[in-house]
Design a protein around this motif. Structure first.
Motif, short mmCIF file in Angstrom:
data_model
loop_
_atom_site.label_atom_id
_atom_site.label_comp_id
_atom_site.label_asym_id
_atom_site.label_seq_id
_atom_site.Cartn_x
_atom_site.Cartn_y
_atom_site.Cartn_z
N LYS A 36 0.84 -1.20 0.00
CA LYS A 36 0.00 0.00 0.00
C LYS A 36 0.87 1.25 0.00
CE LYS A 36 -3.55 2.40 2.68
NZ LYS A 36 -4.38 2.37 3.92
N ARG A 37 1.95 1.22 0.81
CA ARG A 37 2.86 2.37 0.87
C ARG A 37 3.53 2.60 -0.48
NH1 ARG A 37 5.42 4.92 5.02
NH2 ARG A 37 4.68 3.36 6.50
N VAL A 38 3.88 1.50 -1.16
CA VAL A 38 4.52 1.60 -2.48
C VAL A 38 3.60 2.33 -3.45
CG1 VAL A 38 5.28 0.28 -4.49
CG2 VAL A 38 6.02 -0.41 -2.20
N VAL A 39 2.34 1.92 -3.48
CA VAL A 39 1.38 2.53 -4.41
C VAL A 39 1.13 3.99 -4.03
CG1 VAL A 39 -0.99 2.45 -5.26
CG2 VAL A 39 0.28 0.33 -4.93
N THR A 40 1.03 4.28 -2.73
CA THR A 40 0.75 5.64 -2.26
C THR A 40 1.91 6.59 -2.56
OG1 THR A 40 -0.64 4.76 -0.49
CG2 THR A 40 0.11 7.04 -0.27
N THR A 41 3.12 6.13 -2.26
CA THR A 41 4.30 7.00 -2.42
C THR A 41 4.93 6.89 -3.80
OG1 THR A 41 5.83 5.30 -1.59
CG2 THR A 41 4.81 6.79 0.03
N LYS A 42 4.48 5.87 -4.57
CA LYS A 42 5.05 5.60 -5.90
C LYS A 42 6.56 5.32 -5.80
CE LYS A 42 1.56 8.40 -8.26
NZ LYS A 42 0.69 7.23 -8.45
N SER A 43 6.93 4.65 -4.71
CA SER A 43 8.33 4.29 -4.50
C SER A 43 8.39 2.93 -3.81
CB SER A 43 9.03 5.33 -3.63
OG SER A 43 10.31 4.86 -3.22
N ALA A 44 9.29 2.07 -4.29
CA ALA A 44 9.45 0.73 -3.70
C ALA A 44 10.58 0.69 -2.69
CB ALA A 44 9.70 -0.28 -4.81
N GLU A 45 10.98 1.85 -2.16
CA GLU A 45 12.14 1.91 -1.26
C GLU A 45 11.96 1.04 -0.03
OE1 GLU A 45 14.78 5.19 1.27
OE2 GLU A 45 12.96 5.82 0.20
N TYR A 46 10.75 1.00 0.53
CA TYR A 46 10.53 0.27 1.77
C TYR A 46 9.86 -1.10 1.54
CZ TYR A 46 11.92 4.55 4.00
OH TYR A 46 12.63 5.66 4.39
N MET A 47 9.98 -1.63 0.34
CA MET A 47 9.57 -3.00 0.05
C MET A 47 10.78 -3.71 -0.55
SD MET A 47 6.33 -4.46 -2.16
CE MET A 47 7.10 -4.13 -3.76
N PRO A 48 11.62 -4.33 0.29
CA PRO A 48 12.88 -4.92 -0.18
C PRO A 48 12.66 -5.92 -1.32
CG PRO A 48 12.79 -4.89 2.21
CD PRO A 48 11.44 -4.50 1.73
N PHE A 49 13.41 -5.74 -2.41
CA PHE A 49 13.25 -6.60 -3.58
C PHE A 49 13.57 -8.06 -3.28
CE2 PHE A 49 15.42 -8.79 -7.08
CZ PHE A 49 14.38 -8.89 -7.99
N LEU A 50 14.69 -8.31 -2.59
CA LEU A 50 15.11 -9.69 -2.35
C LEU A 50 14.08 -10.46 -1.55
CD1 LEU A 50 18.95 -9.45 -1.67
CD2 LEU A 50 17.81 -10.40 -3.67
N LEU A 51 13.47 -9.82 -0.55
CA LEU A 51 12.44 -10.49 0.24
C LEU A 51 11.25 -10.86 -0.64
CD1 LEU A 51 11.38 -11.50 2.91
CD2 LEU A 51 10.55 -9.20 3.41
N SER A 52 10.81 -9.94 -1.49
CA SER A 52 9.69 -10.21 -2.39
C SER A 52 10.04 -11.33 -3.37
CB SER A 52 9.31 -8.94 -3.17
OG SER A 52 8.92 -7.91 -2.30
N PHE A 53 11.26 -11.29 -3.89
CA PHE A 53 11.71 -12.28 -4.86
C PHE A 53 11.74 -13.68 -4.26
CE2 PHE A 53 15.35 -14.51 -6.94
CZ PHE A 53 14.76 -14.69 -8.20
N PHE A 54 12.30 -13.80 -3.06
CA PHE A 54 12.40 -15.12 -2.44
C PHE A 54 11.08 -15.60 -1.86
CE2 PHE A 54 17.03 -14.16 -2.42
CZ PHE A 54 17.43 -15.27 -3.15
N LEU A 55 10.18 -14.69 -1.49
CA LEU A 55 8.83 -15.10 -1.13
C LEU A 55 8.13 -15.73 -2.33
CD1 LEU A 55 7.53 -12.14 1.09
CD2 LEU A 55 7.88 -14.51 1.81
N PHE A 56 8.34 -15.15 -3.49
CA PHE A 56 7.78 -15.67 -4.74
C PHE A 56 8.33 -17.07 -5.03
CE2 PHE A 56 8.61 -16.07 -9.37
CZ PHE A 56 7.31 -16.14 -9.84
N LEU A 57 9.66 -17.22 -5.00
CA LEU A 57 10.28 -18.52 -5.26
C LEU A 57 9.89 -19.54 -4.20
CD1 LEU A 57 13.94 -17.68 -6.36
CD2 LEU A 57 12.00 -18.27 -7.81
N ASN A 58 9.90 -19.13 -2.95
CA ASN A 58 9.58 -20.03 -1.85
C ASN A 58 8.16 -20.57 -1.97
OD1 ASN A 58 10.60 -21.03 0.87
ND2 ASN A 58 8.67 -20.09 1.49
N GLY A 59 7.22 -19.67 -2.28
CA GLY A 59 5.84 -20.10 -2.45
C GLY A 59 5.69 -21.09 -3.59
N GLY A 60 6.41 -20.86 -4.68
CA GLY A 60 6.31 -21.74 -5.84
C GLY A 60 6.87 -23.12 -5.59
#
Length: 232
Positions: free
Chosen positions: A149-173
């Motif tokens: 939600k913060r990313v969409v509001t601020t239009k910045s992905a600074e506080y959504m770490p890429f590596l965590l999102s990436f490995f959550l994606f791989l881990n889930g798969g």
């Protein structure tokens, strides 16, 4: 089939370890700046609770030792993350974090383990812990929604770490695939949801990875370039 299950489970363990370690860069930043800034503690608190229950589930369900070993590693790492958050968070966030840790990681976890141990046995205990673990795993995967939600509001992905999102994606798969092979739907349902949420986070990161100045910031920049009047 057993060989394939072990192979996929082994790969899942490696990816899960990388997922647990992926916020490391974030916490190096926190320690360096001596501040948690706008980062939230909820994802780490939820992950600690989820990992703790999965350790127990892996111990009581026959043939699920791969689930318990990797989540045991996760428990240790998440304790470190939560401890660092408690050290460097501002007072209001520190109080909130302590409350959440007390409710979820101490109270809820103890109640769940004691209730299932004394009131249930056999398959009933396995099913109850599996259901709890599955539900909490969904919460773990959904906990970055506030960051999204913060990313969409601020239009910045600074506080959504890429590596965590990436490995959550791989881990889930990978764990969804493993769950299909061993026909463990308690493991499969939350990880399939995590796979989809991870994909959404990666899409948001691709869109907002380069912060865009807000309209107010643009106006301030333009005003700074205007000639100043000599009148007071």
């Amino acid at each position: 089939m057993d060989g394939l299950v072990f192979l996929i489970g082994g790969i899942g363990n490696i990816i899960s370890i990388l997922m647990f370690l992926s916020p490391g860069k974030t916490f190096i930043r926190i320690v360096k700046n001596k501040s948690t800034e706008e980062f939230e503690s909820l994802p780490y608190i939820c992950t600690l609770l989820s990992s703790s229950l999965w350790v127990y589930y892996g111990l009581i369900r026959p043939g699920s030792y791969l689930v318990s070993t990797v989540n045991g590693f996760g428990v240790v790492i998440e304790i470190v993350y939560v401890a660092l958050f408690l050290v460097y968070a501002p007072p209001n966030k520190k109080v909130k974090t302590w409350i959440l840790v007390g409710i979820l990681n101490v109270g809820f976890l103890a109640a769940a383990l004691l209730a299932t141990y004394f009131l249930l046995d056999g398959d009933q205990r396995i099913d109850a812990i599996g259901l709890l673990s599955s539900g909490l795993n969904i919460i773990m995967y959904a906990s970055p929604l506030s960051a999204m939600k913060r990313v969409v509001t601020t239009k910045s992905a600074e506080y959504m770490p890429f590596l965590l999102s990436f490995f959550l994606f791989l881990n889930g798969g990978i764990w969804t695939f493993y769950a299909i092979l061993v026909q463990d739907w308690f493991l499969g349902v939350p990880n399939s949801i995590g796979f989809m949420l991870g994909a959404v986070q990666l899409v948001l990161y691709a869109i907002y990875r380069n912060p865009k100045p807000s309209p107010d910031f643009d106006i301030q920049q333009k005003e700074a370039l205007l000639p100043r009047s000599s009148n007071c």
